[in-house]
Scaffold this motif. Structure first.
Motif, PDB file in Angstrom:
ATOM      1  N   SER A  47     -29.247-134.001 -30.100  1.00  7.40           N
ATOM      2  CA  SER A  47     -29.608-134.810 -29.101  1.00  7.40           C
ATOM      3  C   SER A  47     -30.566-135.721 -29.428  1.00  7.40           C
ATOM      4  O   SER A  47     -30.459-137.016 -29.284  1.00  7.40           O
ATOM      5  CB  SER A  47     -29.810-133.819 -27.940  1.00  7.40           C
ATOM      6  N   GLU A  48     -31.849-134.812 -29.582  1.00  7.47           N
ATOM      7  CA  GLU A  48     -32.495-136.011 -30.642  1.00  7.47           C
ATOM      8  C   GLU A  48     -32.546-137.211 -31.286  1.00  7.47           C
ATOM      9  O   GLU A  48     -33.079-138.361 -31.164  1.00  7.47           O
ATOM     10  CB  GLU A  48     -34.028-134.928 -30.873  1.00  7.47           C
ATOM     11  N   CYS A  49     -32.058-136.314 -32.577  1.00  6.43           N
ATOM     12  CA  CYS A  49     -31.551-137.584 -33.127  1.00  6.43           C
ATOM     13  C   CYS A  49     -30.776-138.795 -32.394  1.00  6.43           C
ATOM     14  O   CYS A  49     -30.713-139.742 -33.258  1.00  6.43           O
ATOM     15  CB  CYS A  49     -30.242-136.815 -34.333  1.00  6.43           C
ATOM     16  N   LEU A  50     -29.966-138.620 -32.615  1.00 10.30           N
ATOM     17  CA  LEU A  50     -28.673-139.491 -31.146  1.00 10.30           C
ATOM     18  C   LEU A  50     -29.760-140.280 -30.494  1.00 10.30           C
ATOM     19  O   LEU A  50     -29.596-141.989 -30.335  1.00 10.30           O
ATOM     20  CB  LEU A  50     -28.010-138.625 -30.159  1.00 10.30           C
ATOM     21  N   GLU A  51     -30.837-139.783 -29.679  1.00 11.67           N
ATOM     22  CA  GLU A  51     -31.497-140.578 -29.054  1.00 11.67           C
ATOM     23  C   GLU A  51     -32.433-141.558 -29.204  1.00 11.67           C
ATOM     24  O   GLU A  51     -32.641-142.724 -28.832  1.00 11.67           O
ATOM     25  CB  GLU A  51     -31.798-139.889 -27.764  1.00 11.67           C
ATOM     26  N   ARG A  52     -33.364-140.804 -30.646  1.00  9.73           N
ATOM     27  CA  ARG A  52     -33.565-141.743 -31.225  1.00  9.73           C
ATOM     28  C   ARG A  52     -32.682-143.143 -32.301  1.00  9.73           C
ATOM     29  O   ARG A  52     -33.252-144.252 -32.390  1.00  9.73           O
ATOM     30  CB  ARG A  52     -34.113-141.009 -32.480  1.00  9.73           C
ATOM     31  N   MET A  53     -31.560-142.676 -32.509  1.00 13.56           N
ATOM     32  CA  MET A  53     -30.802-144.275 -32.774  1.00 13.56           C
ATOM     33  C   MET A  53     -30.037-145.100 -32.073  1.00 13.56           C
ATOM     34  O   MET A  53     -30.515-146.128 -32.567  1.00 13.56           O
ATOM     35  CB  MET A  53     -29.102-143.139 -33.522  1.00 13.56           C
ATOM     36  N   ALA A  54     -30.234-144.582 -30.923  1.00 17.27           N
ATOM     37  CA  ALA A  54     -29.863-145.549 -29.718  1.00 17.27           C
ATOM     38  C   ALA A  54     -30.489-145.891 -29.746  1.00 17.27           C
ATOM     39  O   ALA A  54     -30.628-147.096 -28.815  1.00 17.27           O
ATOM     40  CB  ALA A  54     -29.346-144.873 -29.089  1.00 17.27           C
ATOM     41  N   GLN A  55     -31.913-145.434 -29.683  1.00 19.11           N
ATOM     42  CA  GLN A  55     -33.526-146.874 -29.311  1.00 19.11           C
ATOM     43  C   GLN A  55     -33.822-147.494 -29.860  1.00 19.11           C
ATOM     44  O   GLN A  55     -34.174-148.755 -30.564  1.00 19.11           O
ATOM     45  CB  GLN A  55     -34.552-145.712 -28.532  1.00 19.11           C
ATOM     46  N   SER A  56     -33.865-146.723 -31.537  1.00 23.74           N
ATOM     47  CA  SER A  56     -33.981-147.800 -32.320  1.00 23.74           C
ATOM     48  C   SER A  56     -33.286-147.715 -34.161  1.00 23.74           C
ATOM     49  O   SER A  56     -33.879-148.326 -35.172  1.00 23.74           O
ATOM     50  CB  SER A  56     -35.836-147.042 -32.792  1.00 23.74           C
ATOM     51  N   GLY A  57     -31.912-147.236 -33.917  1.00 28.04           N
ATOM     52  CA  GLY A  57     -31.483-146.787 -35.469  1.00 28.04           C
ATOM     53  C   GLY A  57     -31.689-145.951 -35.947  1.00 28.04           C
ATOM     54  O   GLY A  57     -32.735-145.035 -35.892  1.00 28.04           O
ATOM     55  N   GLY A  58     -31.608-146.290 -37.267  1.00 29.45           N
ATOM     56  CA  GLY A  58     -32.685-145.674 -38.206  1.00 29.45           C
ATOM     57  C   GLY A  58     -31.002-144.881 -39.118  1.00 29.45           C
ATOM     58  O   GLY A  58     -29.454-144.564 -38.708  1.00 29.45           O
ATOM     59  N   ARG A  59     -31.214-143.960 -39.775  1.00 28.78           N
ATOM     60  CA  ARG A  59     -29.716-143.316 -40.600  1.00 28.78           C
ATOM     61  C   ARG A  59     -30.499-141.563 -40.519  1.00 28.78           C
ATOM     62  O   ARG A  59     -31.901-141.223 -40.549  1.00 28.78           O
ATOM     63  CB  ARG A  59     -29.955-143.484 -42.307  1.00 28.78           C
ATOM     64  N   TYR A  60     -29.765-140.739 -39.699  1.00 33.02           N
ATOM     65  CA  TYR A  60     -29.976-139.026 -40.208  1.00 33.02           C
ATOM     66  C   TYR A  60     -29.311-138.412 -41.026  1.00 33.02           C
ATOM     67  O   TYR A  60     -28.086-138.466 -41.200  1.00 33.02           O
ATOM     68  CB  TYR A  60     -30.680-138.558 -39.143  1.00 33.02           C
ATOM     69  N   ARG A  61     -30.010-137.165 -41.469  1.00 27.17           N
ATOM     70  CA  ARG A  61     -28.370-135.936 -42.097  1.00 27.17           C
ATOM     71  C   ARG A  61     -28.712-134.802 -41.897  1.00 27.17           C
ATOM     72  O   ARG A  61     -30.800-134.751 -41.202  1.00 27.17           O
ATOM     73  CB  ARG A  61     -28.765-136.173 -43.397  1.00 27.17           C
ATOM     74  N   ARG A  62     -28.419-133.989 -41.977  1.00 31.18           N
ATOM     75  CA  ARG A  62     -28.995-132.402 -41.569  1.00 31.18           C
ATOM     76  C   ARG A  62     -29.557-131.648 -43.021  1.00 31.18           C
ATOM     77  O   ARG A  62     -29.106-132.236 -44.298  1.00 31.18           O
ATOM     78  CB  ARG A  62     -27.417-131.397 -41.136  1.00 31.18           C
ATOM     79  N   LEU A  63     -30.175-131.215 -43.047  1.00 29.19           N
ATOM     80  CA  LEU A  63     -30.757-130.920 -44.455  1.00 29.19           C
ATOM     81  C   LEU A  63     -29.597-129.548 -45.677  1.00 29.19           C
ATOM     82  O   LEU A  63     -29.978-129.169 -46.213  1.00 29.19           O
ATOM     83  CB  LEU A  63     -32.052-129.871 -44.500  1.00 29.19           C
ATOM     84  N   GLU A  64     -29.055-128.919 -44.605  1.00 35.53           N
ATOM     85  CA  GLU A  64     -28.038-128.409 -44.929  1.00 35.53           C
ATOM     86  C   GLU A  64     -26.896-128.854 -45.558  1.00 35.53           C
ATOM     87  O   GLU A  64     -26.554-128.523 -46.260  1.00 35.53           O
ATOM     88  CB  GLU A  64     -27.371-127.661 -43.310  1.00 35.53           C
ATOM     89  N   TRP A  65     -26.594-129.780 -45.277  1.00 36.30           N
ATOM     90  CA  TRP A  65     -25.568-130.909 -46.276  1.00 36.30           C
ATOM     91  C   TRP A  65     -26.658-130.868 -47.248  1.00 36.30           C
ATOM     92  O   TRP A  65     -27.083-130.962 -48.164  1.00 36.30           O
ATOM     93  CB  TRP A  65     -25.294-131.823 -45.435  1.00 36.30           C
TER      94      TRP A  65
ATOM     95  N   ASP B 181     -24.099-132.483 -50.327  1.00 36.67           N
ATOM     96  CA  ASP B 181     -24.728-134.310 -50.745  1.00 36.67           C
ATOM     97  C   ASP B 181     -25.582-134.546 -50.305  1.00 36.67           C
ATOM     98  O   ASP B 181     -25.301-135.083 -48.819  1.00 36.67           O
ATOM     99  CB  ASP B 181     -23.246-133.970 -50.817  1.00 36.67           C
ATOM    100  N   LYS B 182     -26.324-135.368 -50.223  1.00 35.14           N
ATOM    101  CA  LYS B 182     -27.251-135.675 -50.255  1.00 35.14           C
ATOM    102  C   LYS B 182     -27.559-136.872 -49.369  1.00 35.14           C
ATOM    103  O   LYS B 182     -27.999-137.718 -49.128  1.00 35.14           O
ATOM    104  CB  LYS B 182     -28.906-136.177 -50.831  1.00 35.14           C
ATOM    105  N   SER B 183     -26.283-137.665 -50.589  1.00 38.80           N
ATOM    106  CA  SER B 183     -26.349-139.260 -50.203  1.00 38.80           C
ATOM    107  C   SER B 183     -25.273-139.744 -48.353  1.00 38.80           C
ATOM    108  O   SER B 183     -24.667-140.272 -47.908  1.00 38.80           O
ATOM    109  CB  SER B 183     -24.569-139.853 -50.917  1.00 38.80           C
ATOM    110  N   TRP B 184     -25.186-138.566 -47.737  1.00 40.24           N
ATOM    111  CA  TRP B 184     -24.802-138.667 -46.645  1.00 40.24           C
ATOM    112  C   TRP B 184     -25.467-138.169 -45.389  1.00 40.24           C
ATOM    113  O   TRP B 184     -26.591-138.563 -45.768  1.00 40.24           O
ATOM    114  CB  TRP B 184     -23.564-137.152 -46.201  1.00 40.24           C
ATOM    115  N   TYR B 185     -25.737-139.735 -44.738  1.00 38.39           N
ATOM    116  CA  TYR B 185     -25.209-139.586 -43.477  1.00 38.39           C
ATOM    117  C   TYR B 185     -25.319-140.071 -42.054  1.00 38.39           C
ATOM    118  O   TYR B 185     -24.488-140.759 -42.996  1.00 38.39           O
ATOM    119  CB  TYR B 185     -27.222-140.581 -43.852  1.00 38.39           C
TER     120      TYR B 185
END
Length: 88
Positions: free
Chosen positions: A21-39, A41-45
């Motif tokens: 939810s924090e990730c979504l809020e931040r993307m909605a406000q200022s964009g950016g790219r996020y991913r999970r550390l668990e993933w 393949d580090k290329s996914w975001y």
């Protein structure tokens, strides 16, 4: 990702992990790219494009609508993906 654009190598800021939810809020406000550390393949975001939550898939180098899993929603290991300069 729009046609003609190529992804650049990326680094991850692991100092501040956030919830989905924090990730979504931040993307909605200022964009950016996020991913999970668990993933593995580090290329996914994920990112927001045209008000739609999208996932970048490196296999075809395009953005696709994201199908969110329960694990993603409850995950607290979301991190910012920083764009870095192209490496030679």
């Amino acid at each position: 990702m729009t046609e003609g654009m190529s992804p650049r190598p990326q680094s991850v800021n692991t100092q501040k992990m956030v919830t989905f939810s924090e990730c979504l809020e931040r993307m909605a406000q200022s964009g950016g790219r996020y991913r999970r550390l668990e993933w593995e393949d580090k290329s996914w975001y994920i990112t927001i494009q045209d008000e739609i939550l999208m996932v970048f898939r490196p296999d075809d180098k395009k953005l696709h609508p994201l199908k969110v899993s329960v694990g993603d929603i409850t995950g607290e290991d979301w991190v910012v993906v920083e764009r870095t300069e192209k490496m030679s």
